[in-house]
Design an enzyme around this catalytic site. Structure first.
Site, PDB file in Angstrom:
ATOM      1  CG  ASP A 102       5.663  -3.090   8.748  1.00  0.00           C
ATOM      2  OD1 ASP A 102       6.128  -2.041   9.221  1.00  0.00           O
ATOM      3  OD2 ASP A 102       6.339  -3.952   8.153  1.00  0.00           O
ATOM      4  CG  ASP A 110       7.985  -1.173   5.965  1.00  0.00           C
ATOM      5  OD1 ASP A 110       8.019  -0.690   7.111  1.00  0.00           O
ATOM      6  OD2 ASP A 110       8.471  -2.288   5.680  1.00  0.00           O
ATOM      7  CG  HIS A 137      15.608   3.114  -2.902  1.00  0.00           C
ATOM      8  ND1 HIS A 137      15.174   2.802  -1.632  1.00  0.00           N
ATOM      9  CD2 HIS A 137      16.916   2.768  -2.952  1.00  0.00           C
ATOM     10  CE1 HIS A 137      16.179   2.309  -0.927  1.00  0.00           C
ATOM     11  NE2 HIS A 137      17.259   2.271  -1.706  1.00  0.00           N
ATOM     12  CG  ASN A 186      13.157  -0.099  -1.419  1.00  0.00           C
ATOM     13  OD1 ASN A 186      12.473   0.404  -2.314  1.00  0.00           O
ATOM     14  ND2 ASN A 186      12.965   0.192  -0.147  1.00  0.00           N
ATOM     15  CG  ASP A 229      10.053   6.103  -3.589  1.00  0.00           C
ATOM     16  OD1 ASP A 229      10.232   5.641  -2.437  1.00  0.00           O
ATOM     17  OD2 ASP A 229      10.827   6.923  -4.132  1.00  0.00           O
TER      18      ASP A 229
END
Length: 328
Positions: free
Chosen positions: A205, A248, A218, A213, A222
């Site tokens: 994680d 994530d 974002h 973000n 990404d």
């Protein structure tokens, strides 16, 4: 779809059954000792069907003997003739002793696609006066050709369906398996792993995706997810798998490993993530620690969250609690 998979597919089984019936019908109008249907494209020859007194091995040898050369016709048609002395001598080396090929039937049938055609090959092993019923033979060849055209369409449909299923199992952003692909892969591996074999499951994680973000947009988040997927892939074997389970969170599965292998994986992955400047919490579990892979996943997930809590405590001590809390 690979060439050796084409005739093992559902379409391949269907076309073989249909062609067996059609070759038997053709045999009624033109009795031959053996029949072969093959697909030819450039130098590649694929056996599709056979009938009569031929083994698969001898049929393959005979097909390659006759079909490795140039196509007999530029348009659909057939020939029925005695074998030449050169052909007969060559065939005697390719066939059992009791096979003495005297007559040959050949029809080349156009298939969709550049350079592709099918050949219907008939072989007779003794001289025999035959009344060639051209009209009936033409009808049989038309049925064979339509079956082969249908086969080509079915193969293309199967290819498209396979691509569609594969795309439905992949995460569009990272190229890793998605949740559906992961669940399907788990079932396959669980069925393949026998008693005494082991596997390791990892749950990973990212620590700061929300913060990335919020601060950079974002698109930057990404890119972080893509980089994470590439970094994980870089330390795994080809048969191992990576999945993005959502957000994530990533999952890793390595079948047929020992605890020592798992320790080495953790070390390689930790080093690779550090070198890529990726901060992530991880948890791992062996299948042998639990009754099933599903239970191992739960154990790995619990260890990942324990790792995240430990990292949070570390950041708090270092005065970075705000950044850590923002990423949770």
């Amino acid at each position: 779809m690979k060439k050796n998979e084409i005739l093992d597919s559902r379409a391949g089984h269907l076309v073989r059954d249909a062609l067996a019936v059609q070759l038997n019908l053709l045999h009624r109008f033109l009795p031959m000792r053996g029949w072969i249907v093959a697909r030819c494209e450039e130098s590649a020859i694929q056996m599709i069907a056979m009938a009569g007194d031929l083994t698969a091995a001898s049929a393959a040898r005979l097909a390659h003997r006759f079909l490795c050369g140039t196509r007999a016709y530029t348009e659909d048609g057939f020939e029925y003739r005695p074998c030449s002395e050169i052909e007969a001598a060559a065939l005697s080396r390719e066939s059992p002793v009791e096979w003495r090929v005297t007559h040959l039937f050949r029809a080349d049938l156009a298939l969709p696609g550049s350079g592709a055609y099918a050949c219907v090959l008939g072989l007779q092993s003794h001289a025999r006066a035959l009344a060639l019923r051209s009209g009936e033979v033409d009808l049989c060849l038309t049925a064979v050709l339509r079956t082969l055209h249908l086969h080509e369409e079915l193969v293309e449909t199967e290819k498209k369906m396979r691509v569609t299923r594969q795309e439905a199992s992949l995460d569009a952003l990272t190229g890793a398996l998605n949740r559906t692909g992961w669940d399907n892969h788990l079932r396959q591996i669980d069925a393949q792993i026998g008693e005494g074999a082991d596997a390791v499951v990892g749950i990973l994680d990212l620590d700061f995706l929300k913060s990335i973000n919020d601060r950079f947009g974002h698109a930057a988040g990404d890119q972080a997810l893509k980089l994470t997927a590439r970094t994980i892939h870089s330390v795994l074997r080809r048969r191992d798998c990576v999945a993005r389970l959502g957000g994530d969170e990533f999952a890793i599965l390595l079948p047929h490993v020992t605890p020592r292998d798992a320790d080495r994986l953790k070390a390689r992955l930790a080093t690779a993530l550090q070198q890529a400047d990726i901060s992530a919490s991880m948890g791992f579990a062996m299948k042998s620690e639990s009754a099933t892979l599903d239970e191992a996943i739960k154990l790995a997930d619990a260890r990942m969250y324990q790792s995240k809590r430990n990292r949070l405590a570390t950041y708090q001590r270092q005065g970075n609690a705000h950044a850590c809390l923002a990423s949770a």
